[in-house]
Design a protein around this motif. Structure first.
Motif, PDB file in Angstrom:
ATOM      1  N   PHE A  53     -29.704   0.409   3.941  1.00 15.55           N
ATOM      2  CA  PHE A  53     -28.973   0.685   5.157  1.00 15.55           C
ATOM      3  C   PHE A  53     -29.874   1.201   6.275  1.00 15.55           C
ATOM      4  O   PHE A  53     -30.811   1.973   6.029  1.00 15.55           O
ATOM      5  CB  PHE A  53     -27.891   1.735   4.898  1.00 15.55           C
ATOM      6  N   ALA A  54     -29.580   0.784   7.508  1.00 19.79           N
ATOM      7  CA  ALA A  54     -30.108   1.475   8.675  1.00 19.79           C
ATOM      8  C   ALA A  54     -29.357   2.795   8.794  1.00 19.79           C
ATOM      9  O   ALA A  54     -28.143   2.841   8.568  1.00 19.79           O
ATOM     10  CB  ALA A  54     -29.901   0.644   9.929  1.00 19.79           C
ATOM     11  N   MET A  55     -30.071   3.831   9.143  1.00 19.53           N
ATOM     12  CA  MET A  55     -29.468   5.155   9.243  1.00 19.53           C
ATOM     13  C   MET A  55     -29.622   5.681  10.665  1.00 19.53           C
ATOM     14  O   MET A  55     -30.680   5.534  11.288  1.00 19.53           O
ATOM     15  CB  MET A  55     -30.133   6.117   8.259  1.00 19.53           C
ATOM     16  N   SER A  56     -28.564   6.284  11.143  1.00 17.95           N
ATOM     17  CA  SER A  56     -28.564   6.757  12.528  1.00 17.95           C
ATOM     18  C   SER A  56     -27.948   8.143  12.619  1.00 17.95           C
ATOM     19  O   SER A  56     -27.149   8.540  11.761  1.00 17.95           O
ATOM     20  CB  SER A  56     -27.755   5.811  13.418  1.00 17.95           C
ATOM     21  N   TRP A  57     -28.308   8.824  13.677  1.00 20.86           N
ATOM     22  CA  TRP A  57     -27.639  10.055  14.085  1.00 20.86           C
ATOM     23  C   TRP A  57     -26.958   9.784  15.424  1.00 20.86           C
ATOM     24  O   TRP A  57     -27.583   9.237  16.338  1.00 20.86           O
ATOM     25  CB  TRP A  57     -28.635  11.198  14.224  1.00 20.86           C
TER      26      TRP A  57
ATOM     27  N   ALA B 110     -30.505   8.532  17.500  1.00 16.78           N
ATOM     28  CA  ALA B 110     -31.704   7.965  16.876  1.00 16.78           C
ATOM     29  C   ALA B 110     -31.308   7.079  15.709  1.00 16.78           C
ATOM     30  O   ALA B 110     -30.281   7.317  15.065  1.00 16.78           O
ATOM     31  CB  ALA B 110     -32.638   9.065  16.395  1.00 16.78           C
ATOM     32  N   THR B 111     -32.125   6.065  15.453  1.00 14.24           N
ATOM     33  CA  THR B 111     -31.910   5.139  14.349  1.00 14.24           C
ATOM     34  C   THR B 111     -33.226   4.907  13.622  1.00 14.24           C
ATOM     35  O   THR B 111     -34.283   4.827  14.269  1.00 14.24           O
ATOM     36  CB  THR B 111     -31.376   3.789  14.855  1.00 14.24           C
ATOM     37  N   VAL B 112     -33.151   4.780  12.310  1.00 17.49           N
ATOM     38  CA  VAL B 112     -34.325   4.399  11.515  1.00 17.49           C
ATOM     39  C   VAL B 112     -33.925   3.213  10.650  1.00 17.49           C
ATOM     40  O   VAL B 112     -32.844   3.182  10.063  1.00 17.49           O
ATOM     41  CB  VAL B 112     -34.847   5.579  10.665  1.00 17.49           C
ATOM     42  N   SER B 113     -34.806   2.224  10.600  1.00 17.31           N
ATOM     43  CA  SER B 113     -34.506   0.997   9.874  1.00 17.31           C
ATOM     44  C   SER B 113     -34.618   1.213   8.367  1.00 17.31           C
ATOM     45  O   SER B 113     -35.213   2.200   7.904  1.00 17.31           O
ATOM     46  CB  SER B 113     -35.487  -0.092  10.291  1.00 17.31           C
ATOM     47  N   PRO B 114     -34.049   0.287   7.576  1.00 11.70           N
ATOM     48  CA  PRO B 114     -34.278   0.350   6.135  1.00 11.70           C
ATOM     49  C   PRO B 114     -35.777   0.348   5.849  1.00 11.70           C
ATOM     50  O   PRO B 114     -36.520  -0.447   6.427  1.00 11.70           O
ATOM     51  CB  PRO B 114     -33.609  -0.929   5.620  1.00 11.70           C
TER      52      PRO B 114
ATOM     53  N   THR C 143     -26.166  20.352  22.940  1.00 14.46           N
ATOM     54  CA  THR C 143     -25.016  20.912  22.249  1.00 14.46           C
ATOM     55  C   THR C 143     -24.003  19.818  21.961  1.00 14.46           C
ATOM     56  O   THR C 143     -23.543  19.125  22.872  1.00 14.46           O
ATOM     57  CB  THR C 143     -24.366  22.015  23.111  1.00 14.46           C
ATOM     58  N   ALA C 144     -23.675  19.660  20.688  1.00 16.30           N
ATOM     59  CA  ALA C 144     -22.770  18.581  20.289  1.00 16.30           C
ATOM     60  C   ALA C 144     -22.487  18.672  18.796  1.00 16.30           C
ATOM     61  O   ALA C 144     -23.153  19.406  18.057  1.00 16.30           O
ATOM     62  CB  ALA C 144     -23.387  17.217  20.605  1.00 16.30           C
ATOM     63  N   LEU C 145     -21.528  17.873  18.391  1.00 16.97           N
ATOM     64  CA  LEU C 145     -21.292  17.634  16.970  1.00 16.97           C
ATOM     65  C   LEU C 145     -22.138  16.425  16.588  1.00 16.97           C
ATOM     66  O   LEU C 145     -22.017  15.364  17.216  1.00 16.97           O
ATOM     67  CB  LEU C 145     -19.813  17.357  16.730  1.00 16.97           C
ATOM     68  N   TYR C 146     -23.003  16.582  15.598  1.00 15.79           N
ATOM     69  CA  TYR C 146     -23.934  15.532  15.210  1.00 15.79           C
ATOM     70  C   TYR C 146     -23.447  14.856  13.932  1.00 15.79           C
ATOM     71  O   TYR C 146     -23.153  15.532  12.941  1.00 15.79           O
ATOM     72  CB  TYR C 146     -25.331  16.113  15.002  1.00 15.79           C
ATOM     73  N   TYR C 147     -23.419  13.517  13.998  1.00  9.50           N
ATOM     74  CA  TYR C 147     -22.913  12.722  12.876  1.00  9.50           C
ATOM     75  C   TYR C 147     -24.019  11.839  12.317  1.00  9.50           C
ATOM     76  O   TYR C 147     -24.807  11.260  13.062  1.00  9.50           O
ATOM     77  CB  TYR C 147     -21.785  11.801  13.338  1.00  9.50           C
ATOM     78  N   CYS C 148     -24.007  11.697  11.021  1.00 10.21           N
ATOM     79  CA  CYS C 148     -24.874  10.759  10.325  1.00 10.21           C
ATOM     80  C   CYS C 148     -24.097   9.465  10.086  1.00 10.21           C
ATOM     81  O   CYS C 148     -22.903   9.506   9.752  1.00 10.21           O
ATOM     82  CB  CYS C 148     -25.282  11.387   8.996  1.00 10.21           C
ATOM     83  N   GLN C 149     -24.772   8.334  10.277  1.00  9.63           N
ATOM     84  CA  GLN C 149     -24.132   7.038  10.062  1.00  9.63           C
ATOM     85  C   GLN C 149     -25.032   6.144   9.231  1.00  9.63           C
ATOM     86  O   GLN C 149     -26.246   6.087   9.456  1.00  9.63           O
ATOM     87  CB  GLN C 149     -23.856   6.350  11.407  1.00  9.63           C
ATOM     88  N   ALA C 150     -24.438   5.447   8.284  1.00  9.92           N
ATOM     89  CA  ALA C 150     -25.126   4.414   7.503  1.00  9.92           C
ATOM     90  C   ALA C 150     -24.542   3.075   7.902  1.00  9.92           C
ATOM     91  O   ALA C 150     -23.318   2.913   7.974  1.00  9.92           O
ATOM     92  CB  ALA C 150     -24.931   4.651   6.017  1.00  9.92           C
ATOM     93  N   SER C 151     -25.404   2.097   8.172  1.00 10.12           N
ATOM     94  CA  SER C 151     -24.921   0.829   8.689  1.00 10.12           C
ATOM     95  C   SER C 151     -25.628  -0.346   8.025  1.00 10.12           C
ATOM     96  O   SER C 151     -26.858  -0.392   7.943  1.00 10.12           O
ATOM     97  CB  SER C 151     -25.132   0.763  10.200  1.00 10.12           C
TER      98      SER C 151
END
Length: 119
Positions: free
Chosen positions: A31-35, A53-57, A95-103
């Motif tokens: 998965f590509a992973m992003s915040w 930000a995104t990081v590739s597999p 300042t924010a709510l930070y979410y992790c995403q798998a895509s």
């Protein structure tokens, strides 16, 4: 499938935080992973989330929002099923709510971790 963020909190302007995202129930390496982040006061809809930000597999490629380039670093440790966001030189706009995403063909989200930058 589960993504669990941690590491948020209150930090002074100019400070640093490292967010962590623990993945389980799927093969993180595919998965590509992003915040993403969502600023306070915005409706809790996916369209209101800003890609940070995104990081590739495999971790070879990364992408950052212009607002965080040079200050934030995304990296992954697939052996531990973890993704991180190192945040330096924080300011109030972070300042924010930070979410992790798998895509991949599917998209998975965590519940978020709150970052507050304030003196």
């Amino acid at each position: 499938v589960q993504l669990v963020e941690s590491g948020g909190g209150l930090v002074q302007p100019g400070g640093s935080l490292r967010l962590s995202c623990a993945a389980s129930g799927f093969n993180l390496g595919w998965f590509a992973m992003s915040w993403f982040r969502q600023a306070p006061g915005k409706e809790h809809r996916l369209v209101e989330r800003e890609l940070v930000a995104t990081v590739s597999p495999g971790g070879k490629f990364t992408h950052y929002a212009d607002s965080v380039k040079g200050r934030f670093t995304i990296f992954r440790d697939d052996s531990k099923s973890m993704v991180y966001l190192q945040m330096d030189s924080l300011n109030a706009d972070d300042t924010a709510l930070y979410y992790c995403q798998a895509s991949k063909t599917q998209t998975y989200w965590g519940q978020g971790t709150l970052v507050i930058v304030s003196s």
